[in-house]
Scaffold this motif. Structure first.
Motif, PDB file in Angstrom:
ATOM      1  N   HIS B 211       0.486  -2.945   4.646  1.00  0.00           N
ATOM      2  CA  HIS B 211       1.834  -3.995   4.351  1.00  0.00           C
ATOM      3  C   HIS B 211       2.873  -3.190   3.983  1.00  0.00           C
ATOM      4  O   HIS B 211       2.962  -1.952   3.879  1.00  0.00           O
ATOM      5  CB  HIS B 211       1.350  -5.121   3.204  1.00  0.00           C
ATOM      6  N   SER B 213       5.105  -3.951   1.832  1.00  0.00           N
ATOM      7  CA  SER B 213       5.907  -4.405   0.358  1.00  0.00           C
ATOM      8  C   SER B 213       6.553  -3.039  -0.118  1.00  0.00           C
ATOM      9  O   SER B 213       5.965  -1.828  -0.142  1.00  0.00           O
ATOM     10  CB  SER B 213       5.106  -4.973  -0.550  1.00  0.00           C
ATOM     11  N   GLU B 249      14.994  -5.212   7.004  1.00  0.00           N
ATOM     12  CA  GLU B 249      14.245  -6.317   6.978  1.00  0.00           C
ATOM     13  C   GLU B 249      14.045  -7.222   8.316  1.00  0.00           C
ATOM     14  O   GLU B 249      13.247  -7.705   8.802  1.00  0.00           O
ATOM     15  CB  GLU B 249      15.146  -7.462   6.147  1.00  0.00           C
ATOM     16  N   GLN B 259       4.004  -8.663   3.728  1.00  0.00           N
ATOM     17  CA  GLN B 259       4.279  -8.310   2.346  1.00  0.00           C
ATOM     18  C   GLN B 259       2.962  -8.612   1.703  1.00  0.00           C
ATOM     19  O   GLN B 259       2.486  -9.604   1.499  1.00  0.00           O
ATOM     20  CB  GLN B 259       5.474  -8.998   1.683  1.00  0.00           C
ATOM     21  N   LYS B 262       2.241  -4.722  -4.489  1.00  0.00           N
ATOM     22  CA  LYS B 262       2.438  -3.384  -4.426  1.00  0.00           C
ATOM     23  C   LYS B 262       1.387  -2.553  -5.204  1.00  0.00           C
ATOM     24  O   LYS B 262       0.780  -2.911  -6.194  1.00  0.00           O
ATOM     25  CB  LYS B 262       4.105  -3.109  -5.078  1.00  0.00           C
TER      26      LYS B 262
END
Lengths: 164, 270, 104
Positions: B211, B213, B249, B259, B262
Motif C-alpha cells: 500500500h 500510506s 495523489e 492506503q 502505516k
C-alpha cells in the motif's frame, strides 16, 4: 535530494545576491552618473578660470627676453574609483573587447582634475613647463583579474613666474 | 612665447552614447552566448551520463565513499540500510548495492551521490514519524539513481562552474550573477527530475508494503515547515511541496494504489 | 599636423602656443584573443593580435589629441609623450599628450 527546506536557504541567498547585484547596479548608475556630470561641470568651470595659466610639455619654452621672477615644482594628484555599474560594464567589455568607454571618462576626469590641482598650487604663475602626467593603479583590486581598482593620477611640472 | 588662451569646444574623447544601452546590449549578447554553450554542453553531459559504465561511476563514487565509509556503522545506519535493501533488493536492478550514510547536518534533506551512496541528514530523521515516511525518502533517492539524476546534476553543475570560471575568472561579481541566472534555468530542469523521482518512490512503496500510506507525509511536513510563497519556489530546485503532493495523489489514484495502516517507526530513530 | 617629441619643430618658428592637448583610449581584448595569447605565452614570440590592438589604440588616441589641437587652431604638436598603463587587467590604456603650437 528529497526535500529542500534547508537547501532553499541556499537558493534564497542566491536570490538575495541577485537582488543586491541589481540594487548596486542601479545605485551605481544613478549616483555615478550624477557625480560624473557634477564633476565635469566643476572641471570645465575651473579650466576656464585657469585658462590664462598654460601648461606645456616642453622644457625650454621661454623667450630669451623674458625675465624669471620665480620657479616652483607644482603637482596635483587625485585617486578615483569606478562606480559599480561602470565596473560591471568594464567587466563585460573585457569579454567582448573594444573600447572601454566607461573607464575612459573616469581617467579623463582624474587627469583633468590632477592638472587643475597642479595649476591651483602654481597660484599666480605664468606657465607650467615640462608637465608630466603619470597614472598608476592602487588598491586591493589593482591586480585581480577583471577587477578595476582605484587609479591615482599625478600631474607635475615646473611653474614659472615672470617679471612683469 | 606668445600664448593664446582658447577653450576646447567639444570633447572628442568623451562620447555621449548612453552607457545603459551599451550595458544591455553586452549583457544580452553574453547571456545569449552562454545559453547556447550551456545547452550544448548540457546535451554533451546527457550523452556521457547515459553511456557512463557502472564501473566508472563506482570509481567516481569512491571519492565520496571514502569520506562517509569511515568508522563503524551506527545502529541507525544499519537499520536504514535494511530498509534500503528491502526497497531496492539486496542488489539493485543494475547489480549494484546502494549504501546509506547518516550525516550530521541541520538541513532537513537527503542526497544521492555517484556510486550508489545515499546521504540522510540527521535533522531529517528527527522529522519523520513513520517507517513508511522514511521509506519514501529513501525510495525517492533510489528514484534519482534510476533516472541517473545524480550524475546529471554533477555533470551540469560542473559545466556551469567551468563555464563561468573560464569566462569571468574566479570570484567576480559578474560570475556570481550569471551562475545565478543559469541556475534558475537549471532549477526548472531539476524540478521535473524531482517529480519523476517522487512517482518512482510511490511505486517502490507499493511494492514493499502493498500500500502507499505515508507517501505524502514527508512532503506535508515540509509544506507545514516552510511557509514560503510560490515565488520563492520558482527559484528552488524542488517544486513547491503542495504541487508535488498533488502530483503524487493523482498518480496514486491513476495507479489504483491503496492506503492502509502505516508501520510504526523503529524506536532507534527516536 | 606636425608631431615631434623634441622641444621645437626643426626648421620652423613657433608663432604661438595653446597649452597641453591630450588624447586617450582604453581598449579591451576579447576573450578569444586572451585565450590565444595564453597559448602563445607558452612558446613565446610576438603576440601579433596585441601588437595590432595597441597600435590601433595608440593611433586612435593620437587622432583624438590632433583633433583637440585642430580645434585650438594649432598646426603642430611638440614634445609628444606616449604613456601606456594597464590599470584594469585585460584592458590597456593609451594616453598621449603634447604641446599644441602654431608654427610658421
Amino acid at each position: 535530494m528529497a526535500q529542500p527546506s534547508g537547501s532553499n536557504r541556499g537558493k534564497e541567498a542566491h536570490m538575495e545576491q541577485l537582488i543586491t547585484f541589481v540594487v548596486l547596479i542601479a545605485i551605481g548608475y544613478f549616483a555615478g552618473t550624477a557625480a560624473e556630470s557634477r564633476h565635469y561641470r566643476s572641471i570645465r568651470e575651473r579650466e576656464r578660470q585657469f585658462l590664462n595659466l598654460p601648461a606645456v610639455t616642453a622644457r625650454n619654452f621661454l623667450d630669451d627676453r623674458e625675465e624669471v621672477a620665480g620657479t616652483m615644482l607644482v603637482y596635483g594628484n587625485v585617486v578615483v574609483s569606478l562606480d559599480y555599474f561602470k565596473r560591471i560594464l568594464a567587466g563585460l567589455r573585457n569579454i567582448f573587447g573594444g573600447e572601454v568607454k566607461s573607464y575612459l571618462t573616469l581617467i579623463d576626469r582624474a587627469r583633468r582634475e590632477a592638472v587643475l590641482r597642479a595649476k591651483k598650487m602654481a597660484g599666480n604663475a605664468d606657465i607650467i613647463l615640462n608637465l608630466r602626467i603619470e597614472t598608476s593603479s592602487i588598491g586591493q583590486n589593482a591586480n585581480r583579474k577583471n577587477a578595476v581598482g582605484s587609479i591615482e593620477v599625478l600631474a607635475y611640472g615646473t611653474a614659472v613666474t615672470l617679471k612683469k | 612665447m606668445k600664448y593664446t588662451p582658447k577653450e576646447l569646444q567639444d570633447d572628442v574623447t568623451i562620447s555621449n552614447a548612453s552607457p545603459l544601452k551599451e550595458f544591455f546590449v553586452l549583457l544580452g549578447g553574453l547571456l545569449g552566448i552562454l545559453l547556447v554553450v550551456y545547452v550544448a554542453l548540457g546535451f554533451a553531459v546527457e550523452l556521457v551520463v547515459s553511456r557512463l559504465s557502472p564501473e566508472y561511476e563506482e570509481f567516481l563514487g569512491g571519492f565520496f565513499a571514502n569520506r562517509y565509509d569511515q568508522g563503524e556503522k551506527s545502529e541507525q545506519e544499519r537499520r536504514l540500510q535494511q530498509l534500503l535493501d528491502d526497497l531496492a533488493g539486496k542488489k539493485g536492478k543494475d547489480g549494484r548495492r546502494y549504501r546509506v550514510h547518516v550525516v550530521q547536518h541541520p538541513n532537513v534533506n537527503a542526497a544521492a551521490l555517484p556510486g550508489g551512496h545515499i546521504l540522510i541528514f540527521d535533522a531529517l530523521i528527527s522529522e519523520v514519524e513513520s517507517e513508511n515516511e522514511l521509506s519514501f525518502v529513501l525510495a525517492h533517492e533510489l528514484g534519482h539513481f534510476a533516472n541517473r539524476d545524480h550524475l546529471r546534476g554533477f555533470g551540469r553543475g560542473l559545466v556551469l562552474l567551468v563555464l563561468s570560471t573560464a569566462v569571468f575568472g574566479q570570484d567576480s561579481s559578474i560570475s556570481g550573477f550569471f551562475l545565478n541566472s543559469l541556475q534558475n534555468v537549471e532549477v526548472q530542469f531539476s524540478q521535473r527530475q524531482e517529480k519523476k523521482a517522487d512517482l518512482r518512490a510511490v511505486d517502490l512503496l507499493q511494492r514493499k508494503y502493498g500500500h502507499v500510506s505515508g507517501a505524502t507525509d514527508f512532503l506535508e511536513d515540509i509544506s507545514k515547515m516552510d511557509k514560503k510563497g510560490r515565488v520563492a519556489y520558482f527559484f528552488a530546485t524542488h517544486p513547491y511541496p503542495r504541487d508535488r503532493i498533488t502530483a503524487i495523489e493523482e498518480y496514486i489514484v491513476s495507479q489504483q494504489y491503496v492506503q492502509k495502516e502505516k508501520t510504526a517507526l523503529d524506536p532507534l530513530f527516536r | 599636423m606636425i608631431l615631434t617629441n623634441v622641444e621645437t619643430v626643426p626648421g620652423k618658428r613657433i608663432a604661438e602656443h595653446f597649452g597641453v592637448v591630450s588624447g586617450s583610449t582604453v581598449r579591451a581584448k576579447h576573450v578569444g584573443r586572451d585565450i590565444m595569447a595564453s597559448f602563445k605565452n607558452i612558446i613565446g614570440g610576438e603576440l601579433k593580435g596585441y601588437t595590432e590592438l595597441l597600435n590601433d589604440s595608440r593611433k586612435q588616441a593620437t587622432d583624438r589629441m590632433m583633433e583637440q589641437a585642430r580645434q585650438l587652431g594649432a598646426n603642430a604638436i611638440l614634445n609628444v609623450r606616449f604613456a601606456t598603463s594597464s590599470v584594469a587587467q585585460g584592458a590597456s590604456e593609451l594616453f598621449v599628450y603634447g604641446t599644441a603650437v602654431r608654427v610658421e
